[in-house]
Design a protein around this motif. Sequence first.
Motif, PDB file in Angstrom:
ATOM      1  N   ALA A  14      14.199  51.089  72.443  1.00 39.52           N
ATOM      2  CA  ALA A  14      15.077  50.461  73.440  1.00 39.52           C
ATOM      3  C   ALA A  14      16.074  51.468  73.999  1.00 39.52           C
ATOM      4  O   ALA A  14      16.384  51.456  75.193  1.00 39.52           O
ATOM      5  N   ARG A  37      16.548  52.658  77.831  1.00 38.17           N
ATOM      6  CA  ARG A  37      17.872  52.527  78.451  1.00 38.17           C
ATOM      7  C   ARG A  37      18.314  53.845  79.085  1.00 38.17           C
ATOM      8  O   ARG A  37      18.769  53.878  80.233  1.00 38.17           O
ATOM      9  N   LYS A  92      27.806  47.018  76.570  1.00 31.47           N
ATOM     10  CA  LYS A  92      28.175  46.738  77.960  1.00 31.47           C
ATOM     11  C   LYS A  92      29.684  46.829  78.154  1.00 31.47           C
ATOM     12  O   LYS A  92      30.161  47.313  79.189  1.00 31.47           O
ATOM     13  N   ASP A 114      15.551  40.810  71.040  1.00 29.17           N
ATOM     14  CA  ASP A 114      16.303  41.037  72.277  1.00 29.17           C
ATOM     15  C   ASP A 114      17.165  42.287  72.194  1.00 29.17           C
ATOM     16  O   ASP A 114      18.106  42.444  72.956  1.00 29.17           O
ATOM     17  N   GLY A 158      16.818  45.302  73.083  1.00 23.97           N
ATOM     18  CA  GLY A 158      16.952  46.091  74.303  1.00 23.97           C
ATOM     19  C   GLY A 158      17.911  45.449  75.289  1.00 23.97           C
ATOM     20  O   GLY A 158      18.704  46.140  75.936  1.00 23.97           O
ATOM     21  N   GLU A 159      17.883  44.129  75.360  1.00 25.09           N
ATOM     22  CA  GLU A 159      18.764  43.420  76.286  1.00 25.09           C
ATOM     23  C   GLU A 159      20.227  43.533  75.860  1.00 25.09           C
ATOM     24  O   GLU A 159      21.122  43.575  76.700  1.00 25.09           O
ATOM     25  N   THR A 160      20.472  43.576  74.559  1.00 25.94           N
ATOM     26  CA  THR A 160      21.850  43.648  74.069  1.00 25.94           C
ATOM     27  C   THR A 160      22.351  45.080  73.932  1.00 25.94           C
ATOM     28  O   THR A 160      23.512  45.293  73.562  1.00 25.94           O
ATOM     29  N   GLY A 161      21.497  46.069  74.198  1.00 26.20           N
ATOM     30  CA  GLY A 161      21.901  47.458  74.024  1.00 26.20           C
ATOM     31  C   GLY A 161      22.089  47.829  72.567  1.00 26.20           C
ATOM     32  O   GLY A 161      22.848  48.733  72.232  1.00 26.20           O
TER      33      GLY A 161
END
Length: 337
Positions: free
Chosen positions: A35, A39, A64, A193, A195-198
């Motif tokens: 991830a 990114r 984020k 998830d 990758g979505e949450t960093g």
Amino acid sequence: MSAVLTLLILNAALAAYVYLRPEVRDPLYDAKQQALTARFAAHPDGLRVVVLGSSRSAAAVEPKALEAALERETSQPTAAFNMALQGDGPIGQLVHFRRLMNAGQRPDAMVVELLPATFSWSADKPYDAVVLRPDRITHEELETVCRYGFPEDQTRRGWWEAALNPWSGLRFQLLACVQPKWLPLGIVQHRRDIGETGGWGPWEPVPEAVVRERLDGVRQQYQPELKAIRWEGPHVQAYEDLLREARAAGIRVAIVVPPEGTEFRSWYPPDVEAGLTAFLDQLRREFGVMAVDGRAWLPDEAFADGHHVTRPWAKTFTERLTREALVPALRRSEQSE
């Protein structure tokens, strides 16, 4: 006879596959590295920031929020990823930092957790030897962890058992690929998830009664560990080697002691507190890093169990961390260039 031969062939094939694909050994780490790679590839310009540490930092540092805060302070586009892994201490952090560098994913800056409890030493082994199991590491990493204090005979035996009989030694990793829900309680699973949450793994708020109940269990686990903290030894050397290698690679580092509730902080013996202060001062002098003690930065209601930050408070902590540690680390580096 044919059944035995088939079993031997399957065992040899899986052993060879794991040797060629070491990420199979540590899917928790590999999921995050994949991830992170995606990114950073999507944001080739600007600052790249990585967070190393344990589940404390995994919950407390929101990528984020870090990106937004750093962009406000520096006016530079930023891509941040939280690579903190459950249970990682100074030796595990060094192992995973080297993996990241070997994969060609060099960050511009890092937030490196310094969690006092992971500097404990129990019987004949450092804290990391309990968490960083032999089946999770490569042969090269086996040599590394033994050099930093893992019990050599036990660790090597565990590694060879997993290498020669991967159907047994890597059973949890294999099961996770098929059906993670079948894993026993206590076996870490990676978030789908991530990758979505960093890389961020937030804890959700819980009622005060639940926090109180959890604190009782946390006390039983951590009070002996806090008394067994040693600010010298091979585990300390591993942490310093991480900082040394980061400096040689031109990576700017901010060190943080992650937040804890009032009750948790009361469990530290006075000599351990004094040793932590001295150790942070030593790291500032020897490595020129920013090092902050963030244990008292958040109120008690910010924790799910006295030491893991809940989702609503992660942004507050991340913004202060960025302002008081990461930005000064970046500016200090610019001034020295």
